[in-house]
Design a protein around this motif. Structure first.
Motif, short mmCIF file in Angstrom:
data_model
loop_
_atom_site.label_atom_id
_atom_site.label_comp_id
_atom_site.label_asym_id
_atom_site.label_seq_id
_atom_site.Cartn_x
_atom_site.Cartn_y
_atom_site.Cartn_z
N ASN A 1 36.24 -73.37 42.02
CA ASN A 1 37.11 -74.38 42.63
C ASN A 1 36.69 -74.73 44.06
O ASN A 1 36.70 -75.90 44.44
CB ASN A 1 38.56 -73.86 42.66
N ASN A 2 36.33 -73.73 44.84
CA ASN A 2 36.11 -73.93 46.27
C ASN A 2 34.72 -73.51 46.75
O ASN A 2 34.46 -73.53 47.94
CB ASN A 2 37.16 -73.14 47.07
N ARG A 3 33.84 -73.15 45.81
CA ARG A 3 32.54 -72.59 46.16
C ARG A 3 32.75 -71.35 47.05
O ARG A 3 33.74 -70.67 46.94
CB ARG A 3 31.64 -73.65 46.80
N MET A 4 31.82 -71.06 47.92
CA MET A 4 31.95 -69.88 48.79
C MET A 4 32.87 -70.22 49.95
O MET A 4 32.53 -71.03 50.81
CB MET A 4 30.59 -69.44 49.29
N LYS A 5 34.03 -69.61 49.99
CA LYS A 5 35.04 -69.95 50.98
C LYS A 5 35.43 -68.71 51.79
O LYS A 5 35.95 -67.74 51.24
CB LYS A 5 36.28 -70.52 50.30
N PRO A 6 35.19 -68.72 53.12
CA PRO A 6 35.63 -67.58 53.94
C PRO A 6 37.16 -67.46 53.90
O PRO A 6 37.87 -68.45 53.68
CB PRO A 6 35.13 -67.92 55.34
N LEU A 7 37.61 -66.25 54.13
CA LEU A 7 39.06 -66.01 54.19
C LEU A 7 39.47 -65.90 55.65
O LEU A 7 38.89 -65.12 56.41
CB LEU A 7 39.41 -64.72 53.46
N GLU A 8 40.46 -66.68 56.04
CA GLU A 8 41.00 -66.62 57.40
C GLU A 8 42.47 -66.22 57.32
O GLU A 8 43.23 -66.78 56.54
CB GLU A 8 40.88 -67.97 58.12
#
Length: 391
Positions: free
Chosen positions: A370-377
């Motif tokens: 859905n979001n490809r590689m997405k960092p978590l904040e």
């Protein structure tokens, strides 16, 4: 006579319904009520009188709402060694309670006509398969829902992971170089295993903890990754956790140690950019911006210092950290939802551990598709307000 029909199954959690079902040959009496007395540690906590279920005359009582009030969370012990702490069975990880069943009708109450002891555990029901999973499913495993891999560096930051066993434990640490060749194996077998009094142990498998435990340098700058294998006696079932060594970058790692879904501490490492913010709360009152002199109104004194018209008599500062984690995997995103819902979280900073509260009130189970590689904040509030000079 009272007959016990059902009690919570072995391994049940107090963080969900805990139904006790009984029947009585007197349930047809006028004004009949079942009596449920709950005892914890030999002390009565509540007495409940309930009318029978009209459809079958049986008594139903959910003890969960009472029992979960007696679990405690103030046992975090981040020792810099592999075995940190064994939570007790008196409310830290599990709790025994008694239910005594009685009857009340015709103005007479008869107590303790039957009784039983139940062991409740401090884990939470998952979103899927509620009432189909049990803590006993995790026996002889790391007590976590995270993928059994993590990053670490040569610093002193903790890497907390719990384990559940009913047998003596031995630890094997195997280190590998950059060519993926085995460097060495460090183990406490067969010299000294660890026997768990209550079946649960909070572990710390960071490089510093491992080196301290074995009293020698097992992990150094030549190690690319290492595995921690926990084996029971007689060395049958195994659980393996892999730790990848990473270099300290330009950002200071910010580990969060939190109570996971199984009621023990996990570590989430945020090693990208972090931003410290401060919110201020001010209390003040107003006054005249002048004084009355003999011949004039004075707005400032002989040193040209003007009079205050507003007095800030109390300032309170609240600090927040915005933390960033390098893109988690799909499974890590599922696991990290437990961080958002955790009731107890500590931020490790310069060797100290500060209680924090997650500011986020929503969470997306992000996936690569859905979001490809997405960092978590996430944003955490440090539960340590500071006050300015009080005037």
């Amino acid at each position: 006579m009272i007959t016990i029909i059902d009690t919570p199954a072995s391994g049940s959690t107090a963080q969900d319904d805990m139904w006790h079902i009984v029947t009585s040959d007197n349930s047809g009496q006028t004004d009949f009520k079942y009596v449920f007395d709950v005892f914890v540690g030999g002390s009565q906590k509540i007495r409940v009188k309930k009318y029978p279920e009209p459809s079958n005359g049986q008594g139903y009582f959910d003890a969960g709402a009472v029992v979960r009030n007696y679990f405690t969370y103030e046992w975090f012990t981040p020792v810099d060694s592999i075995y940190c702490y064994e939570p007790n069975s008196s409310g830290e990880v599990k709790l025994d309670y008694d239910v005594r069943y009685g009857e009340d009708y015709s103005g007479t109450t008869t107590l303790n006509m039957a009784s039983g002891t139940t062991t409740a555990y401090n884990w939470i029901a998952p979103l899927w398969k509620r009432r189909k999973v049990s803590i006993t499913d995790k026996l002889l495993q790391f007590l976590t829902n995270r993928p059994l891999t993590a990053n670490a560096s040569l610093g002193t930051d903790r890497l907390m992971i719990p384990f559940y066993s009913d047998q003596e434990l031995f630890v094997f640490v195997r280190t590998y170089n950059r060519a993926n060749d085995l460097i060495q194996t460090a183990t406490d077998y067969p010299a000294s295993g660890t026997t768990l009094a209550n079946g649960f142990v909070q572990m710390n498998i960071s490089p510093s903890a491992i080196n301290n435990y074995f009293g020698t340098t097992v992990i150094d700058e030549n190690v690319k990754y290492y595995t921690v294998t926990v084996r029971n006696s007689p060395l049958a079932n195994t659980a393996i956790f892999r730790v990848n060594m990473v270099c300290e970058g330009m950002y200071t790692p910010m580990p969060l140690h939190f109570i996971n879904a199984w009621g023990m501490f996990d570590t989430a490492r945020f090693d990208l950019v972090s931003r410290l913010n401060m919110d201020m709360e001010r209390k003040s009152f107003t006054q005249r911006d002048h004084t009355y002199g003999n011949s004039s109104i004075q707005y400032y004194d002989d040193n040209n210092v003007y009079k205050e018209s507003k007095i800030n008599y109390l300032n309170r500062s609240n600090h927040r950290y915005k933390l960033t984690m390098d893109a988690p995997t799909d499974d890590e995103y599922k696991w990290l939802a437990e961080l958002i819902t955790s009731p107890q979280i500590y931020l490790e900073y310069n060797g100290d551990f500060y209680p924090v509260t997650i500011k986020s009130d929503n969470y997306e189970y992000s996936t690569i598709i859905n979001n490809r590689m997405k960092p978590l904040e996430i944003e955490v509030e440090i539960n340590q307000p500071r006050y300015s000079h009080r005037r």
